[in-house]
Design a protein around this motif. Structure first.
Motif, PDB file in Angstrom:
ATOM      1  N   GLN A 191      41.123  94.395 132.230  1.00  0.00           N
ATOM      2  CA  GLN A 191      39.679  94.556 132.422  1.00  0.00           C
ATOM      3  C   GLN A 191      39.225  93.783 133.652  1.00  0.00           C
ATOM      4  O   GLN A 191      38.368  94.250 134.410  1.00  0.00           O
ATOM      5  CB  GLN A 191      38.912  94.084 131.193  1.00  0.00           C
ATOM      6  N   LEU A 192      39.806  92.607 133.851  1.00  0.00           N
ATOM      7  CA  LEU A 192      39.439  91.766 134.988  1.00  0.00           C
ATOM      8  C   LEU A 192      39.685  92.503 136.300  1.00  0.00           C
ATOM      9  O   LEU A 192      38.825  92.531 137.194  1.00  0.00           O
ATOM     10  CB  LEU A 192      40.241  90.462 134.926  1.00  0.00           C
ATOM     11  N   ALA A 193      40.860  93.113 136.426  1.00  0.00           N
ATOM     12  CA  ALA A 193      41.178  93.851 137.652  1.00  0.00           C
ATOM     13  C   ALA A 193      40.310  95.096 137.790  1.00  0.00           C
ATOM     14  O   ALA A 193      39.838  95.426 138.888  1.00  0.00           O
ATOM     15  CB  ALA A 193      42.653  94.231 137.654  1.00  0.00           C
ATOM     16  N   GLN A 194      40.090  95.788 136.698  1.00  0.00           N
ATOM     17  CA  GLN A 194      39.264  97.000 136.740  1.00  0.00           C
ATOM     18  C   GLN A 194      37.831  96.703 137.178  1.00  0.00           C
ATOM     19  O   GLN A 194      37.217  97.500 137.897  1.00  0.00           O
ATOM     20  CB  GLN A 194      39.270  97.674 135.364  1.00  0.00           C
ATOM     21  N   GLU A 195      37.311  95.556 136.757  1.00  0.00           N
ATOM     22  CA  GLU A 195      35.948  95.168 137.137  1.00  0.00           C
ATOM     23  C   GLU A 195      35.847  94.870 138.634  1.00  0.00           C
ATOM     24  O   GLU A 195      34.777  95.017 139.230  1.00  0.00           O
ATOM     25  CB  GLU A 195      35.505  93.946 136.333  1.00  0.00           C
ATOM     26  N   MET A 196      36.973  94.450 139.249  1.00  0.00           N
ATOM     27  CA  MET A 196      36.961  94.104 140.666  1.00  0.00           C
ATOM     28  C   MET A 196      37.281  95.292 141.566  1.00  0.00           C
ATOM     29  O   MET A 196      36.937  95.288 142.747  1.00  0.00           O
ATOM     30  CB  MET A 196      37.953  92.962 140.932  1.00  0.00           C
ATOM     31  N   GLN A 197      37.966  96.298 141.013  1.00  0.00           N
ATOM     32  CA  GLN A 197      38.354  97.454 141.813  1.00  0.00           C
ATOM     33  C   GLN A 197      37.123  98.135 142.411  1.00  0.00           C
ATOM     34  O   GLN A 197      36.123  98.373 141.740  1.00  0.00           O
ATOM     35  CB  GLN A 197      39.108  98.469 140.939  1.00  0.00           C
ATOM     36  N   GLY A 198      37.211  98.437 143.704  1.00  0.00           N
ATOM     37  CA  GLY A 198      36.123  99.116 144.383  1.00  0.00           C
ATOM     38  C   GLY A 198      35.039  98.192 144.903  1.00  0.00           C
ATOM     39  O   GLY A 198      34.200  98.609 145.700  1.00  0.00           O
ATOM     40  N   LYS A 199      35.029  96.951 144.456  1.00  0.00           N
ATOM     41  CA  LYS A 199      34.011  95.991 144.888  1.00  0.00           C
ATOM     42  C   LYS A 199      34.548  94.998 145.908  1.00  0.00           C
ATOM     43  O   LYS A 199      33.806  94.478 146.736  1.00  0.00           O
ATOM     44  CB  LYS A 199      33.459  95.250 143.670  1.00  0.00           C
ATOM     45  N   ILE A 200      35.855  94.743 145.824  1.00  0.00           N
ATOM     46  CA  ILE A 200      36.549  93.962 146.840  1.00  0.00           C
ATOM     47  C   ILE A 200      37.919  94.604 147.044  1.00  0.00           C
ATOM     48  O   ILE A 200      38.342  95.445 146.260  1.00  0.00           O
ATOM     49  CB  ILE A 200      36.734  92.479 146.418  1.00  0.00           C
ATOM     50  N   LYS A 201      38.594  94.230 148.107  1.00  0.00           N
ATOM     51  CA  LYS A 201      39.913  94.782 148.392  1.00  0.00           C
ATOM     52  C   LYS A 201      40.958  93.973 147.629  1.00  0.00           C
ATOM     53  O   LYS A 201      41.200  92.810 147.919  1.00  0.00           O
ATOM     54  CB  LYS A 201      40.169  94.752 149.894  1.00  0.00           C
ATOM     55  N   LEU A 202      41.557  94.629 146.625  1.00  0.00           N
ATOM     56  CA  LEU A 202      42.447  93.962 145.687  1.00  0.00           C
ATOM     57  C   LEU A 202      43.856  94.517 145.816  1.00  0.00           C
ATOM     58  O   LEU A 202      44.066  95.733 145.812  1.00  0.00           O
ATOM     59  CB  LEU A 202      41.929  94.172 144.260  1.00  0.00           C
ATOM     60  N   ALA A 203      44.827  93.622 145.943  1.00  0.00           N
ATOM     61  CA  ALA A 203      46.235  94.009 146.009  1.00  0.00           C
ATOM     62  C   ALA A 203      47.007  93.222 144.954  1.00  0.00           C
ATOM     63  O   ALA A 203      46.589  92.127 144.544  1.00  0.00           O
ATOM     64  CB  ALA A 203      46.803  93.738 147.394  1.00  0.00           C
ATOM     65  N   PHE A 204      48.130  93.768 144.523  1.00  0.00           N
ATOM     66  CA  PHE A 204      48.945  93.115 143.499  1.00  0.00           C
ATOM     67  C   PHE A 204      50.317  92.773 144.070  1.00  0.00           C
ATOM     68  O   PHE A 204      50.874  93.537 144.863  1.00  0.00           O
ATOM     69  CB  PHE A 204      49.112  94.022 142.279  1.00  0.00           C
ATOM     70  N   GLU A 205      50.842  91.629 143.643  1.00  0.00           N
ATOM     71  CA  GLU A 205      52.170  91.220 144.077  1.00  0.00           C
ATOM     72  C   GLU A 205      52.905  90.560 142.923  1.00  0.00           C
ATOM     73  O   GLU A 205      52.303  89.894 142.079  1.00  0.00           O
ATOM     74  CB  GLU A 205      52.097  90.240 145.258  1.00  0.00           C
TER      75      GLU A 205
END
Length: 222
Positions: free
Chosen positions: A29-43
């Motif tokens: 949920q945390l990542a979904q809430e941030m998607q589209g609002k800031i540029k998010l990448a996973f590593e």
């Protein structure tokens, strides 16, 4: 900005306005809430950090389950506290289920380690806070938004509750101390004479002893 992970494994580059998240947060949920609002990448392999920002900043997220499970999260906090090249902030889920465990986490994080702690009631609230930090950092890259958040938290009930837990303080003396010493760092560095002017000799002695012992016994490695 390029930097190495706390365990020394490889550099990671985080441009302004971006955030790099540990792979385990993908689909949360945390990542979904941030998607589209800031540029998010996973590593992969970001442990013990959950989220990297630019400007030497990182976020450690302590979930409700982490608090209830026990002290396992403390090792991650100590690793970041011992890192000389990172500024860390700790977000802790304070819910009805985890509320009884929160004071111990707060004492360990703020008093023992001297780190910034911000309580959140949900991953949605945490996402909003992280987005705000990323936007602030992008606007003022030369400044560390974590330090501003630390100052902003001075009037928060959570800090007042933390100070109340110091031996010799309580609900009456805590507000008086925060008026004179507006942060844990200021309070821990206060002299006996400065403390006596605010709370009297007996309480000043207990406070001074508490911080001296905490400083001597603060964990530097696990």
């Amino acid at each position: 900005m390029e930097r190495s992970l706390p365990d020394g494994t490889g550099p990671i580059y985080v441009p302004l306005g971006h955030i790099v998240a540990c792979e385990r947060w993908r689909g949360s949920q945390l990542a979904q809430e941030m998607q589209g609002k800031i540029k998010l990448a996973f590593e992969e392999g970001l442990t013990p950090v959950d989220f990297y920002l630019s400007n030497r900043s990182c976020i450690l997220y302590v979930t409700e389950a982490d608090l209830v499970a026990g002290k396992g999260y403390r090792k991650r906090l100590v690793q970041i506290r011992n890192s000389s090249h990172l500024q860390g902030i700790v977000l802790v889920e304070k819910t009805q289920m985890s509320e009884q465990y929160f004071p111990a986490a707060q004492k360990f994080t703020v008093l023992d380690l001297g780190m910034v702690l911000l309580p959140v009631c949900s991953q949605k609230e945490a996402a909003s806070l992280i987005i705000q930090l990323v936007h602030e950092q992008a606007k003022e890259p030369s400044k560390n938004p974590f330090l501003r958040k630390k100052r902003a938290q001075l009037s928060e009930p959570s800090l007042l509750q933390t100070v109340q837990q110091i031996p010799g303080v309580g609900k009456v003396k805590a507000p008086l101390l925060l008026q004179k010493f507006p942060s844990i760092q200021h309070l821990s560095n206060a002299s006996m004479q400065e403390l006596e002017h605010v709370v009297g000799q007996a309480a000043a002695q207990r406070i001074h002893t508490f911080f001296t012992q905490s400083s001597d016994s603060a964990p530097r490695a696990l």
